[in-house]
Design a protein around this motif. Structure first.
Motif, PDB file in Angstrom:
ATOM      1  N   ALA A  51     112.701  66.205  20.133  1.00 32.87           N
ATOM      2  CA  ALA A  51     113.527  65.005  19.998  1.00 32.87           C
ATOM      3  C   ALA A  51     114.398  65.083  18.745  1.00 32.87           C
ATOM      4  CB  ALA A  51     112.646  63.767  19.958  1.00 32.87           C
ATOM      5  N   LYS A  52     113.822  65.565  17.635  1.00 29.34           N
ATOM      6  CA  LYS A  52     114.593  65.709  16.400  1.00 29.34           C
ATOM      7  C   LYS A  52     115.727  66.714  16.588  1.00 29.34           C
ATOM      8  CE  LYS A  52     110.960  64.419  13.166  1.00 29.34           C
ATOM      9  NZ  LYS A  52     110.062  64.872  12.110  1.00 29.34           N
ATOM     10  N   ILE A  53     115.435  67.814  17.249  1.00 27.05           N
ATOM     11  CA  ILE A  53     116.457  68.822  17.505  1.00 27.05           C
ATOM     12  C   ILE A  53     117.562  68.244  18.388  1.00 27.05           C
ATOM     13  CG2 ILE A  53     116.901  71.009  18.706  1.00 27.05           C
ATOM     14  CD1 ILE A  53     114.160  71.965  17.600  1.00 27.05           C
ATOM     15  N   ALA A  54     117.186  67.512  19.417  1.00 31.53           N
ATOM     16  CA  ALA A  54     118.175  66.904  20.306  1.00 31.53           C
ATOM     17  C   ALA A  54     119.046  65.895  19.549  1.00 31.53           C
ATOM     18  CB  ALA A  54     117.481  66.234  21.484  1.00 31.53           C
ATOM     19  N   ASP A  55     118.435  65.099  18.666  1.00 28.48           N
ATOM     20  CA  ASP A  55     119.202  64.139  17.859  1.00 28.48           C
ATOM     21  C   ASP A  55     120.196  64.860  16.951  1.00 28.48           C
ATOM     22  OD1 ASP A  55     117.901  61.992  19.001  1.00 28.48           O
ATOM     23  OD2 ASP A  55     116.497  61.710  17.312  1.00 28.48           O
ATOM     24  N   LEU A  56     119.721  65.910  16.293  1.00 25.59           N
ATOM     25  CA  LEU A  56     120.612  66.678  15.419  1.00 25.59           C
ATOM     26  C   LEU A  56     121.758  67.308  16.212  1.00 25.59           C
ATOM     27  CD1 LEU A  56     118.081  68.419  13.008  1.00 25.59           C
ATOM     28  CD2 LEU A  56     119.801  66.715  12.402  1.00 25.59           C
TER      29      LEU A  56
ATOM     30  N   ALA B 137     117.564  78.281  18.506  1.00 26.96           N
ATOM     31  CA  ALA B 137     116.627  79.383  18.268  1.00 26.96           C
ATOM     32  C   ALA B 137     115.296  78.837  17.778  1.00 26.96           C
ATOM     33  CB  ALA B 137     117.209  80.359  17.243  1.00 26.96           C
ATOM     34  N   LEU B 138     115.345  77.826  16.937  1.00 25.13           N
ATOM     35  CA  LEU B 138     114.128  77.198  16.453  1.00 25.13           C
ATOM     36  C   LEU B 138     113.363  76.543  17.603  1.00 25.13           C
ATOM     37  CD1 LEU B 138     112.423  76.398  13.968  1.00 25.13           C
ATOM     38  CD2 LEU B 138     113.803  74.319  13.834  1.00 25.13           C
ATOM     39  N   ALA B 139     114.097  75.904  18.495  1.00 26.95           N
ATOM     40  CA  ALA B 139     113.455  75.247  19.642  1.00 26.95           C
ATOM     41  C   ALA B 139     112.768  76.270  20.539  1.00 26.95           C
ATOM     42  CB  ALA B 139     114.483  74.457  20.443  1.00 26.95           C
TER      43      ALA B 139
END
Length: 158
Positions: free
Chosen positions: A76-81, A50-52
């Motif tokens: 990228a940070k979201i994908a890593d998480l 949702a943030l993305a």
């Protein structure tokens, strides 16, 4: 059902060694925690997605405000998480499968039922007694017998 451990003295340290079935109980008790963590991970993934979706470029007249780089960094940070959460969820599902296997290995229906009520569903001893037509002592005996059988199975794995 207070069964105490044995005491070992190695010359310098006095320590209590818990019976092995206490470790089995801890493993079985992890079932509820694993379910809770998996649900927490699902919620976190939903929040990250949702943030993305809400992330949009913000334009600034200030020099050096490169919105493409900041959006790429956020993605990228979201994908890593998400990868970390997925790995954690996979590990938790493996733990659940292991506990499910141990419980399903019990031949005795009453033992399996008591273990499921206690560890999968989190029932108190009183609630188990309401569900199963046995006295408290017999329920404890069946519980201990089931733990011993599970311990025996674990020892065969090693």
């Amino acid at each position: 059902m207070g069964v105490s451990g044995r005491v070992n003295f190695d010359g310098t340290n006095l320590r209590v060694v818990m019976p092995m079935y206490e470790e089995v109980k801890r493993m079985l008790q992890s079932y509820q925690y694993c379910l809770w963590r998996i649900n927490q991970n699902k919620e976190m993934i939903e929040k990250l997605r949702a943030l993305a979706e809400k992330t949009s470029p913000s334009y600034s007249l200030a020099p050096g405000g490169d919105t493409k780089d900041s959006m790429a960094n956020a993605a990228a940070k979201i994908a890593d998480l998400e990868r970390e959460i997925d790995a954690d969820t996979a590990r938790l599902k493996d733990e659940l499968a292991q506990v499910e296997f141990l419980i399903s290995s019990l031949d005795n229906f009453q033992e399996r039922q008591i273990i499921e009520y206690r560890y999968k569903h989190g029932y108190s001893w009183r609630a188990i007694q309401r569900e199963i037509p046995y006295g408290r002592t017999q329920i404890f005996r069946l519980h201990m017998s089931a733990l011993e059988k599970i311990l025996s199975l674990i020892k065969r794995w090693d």
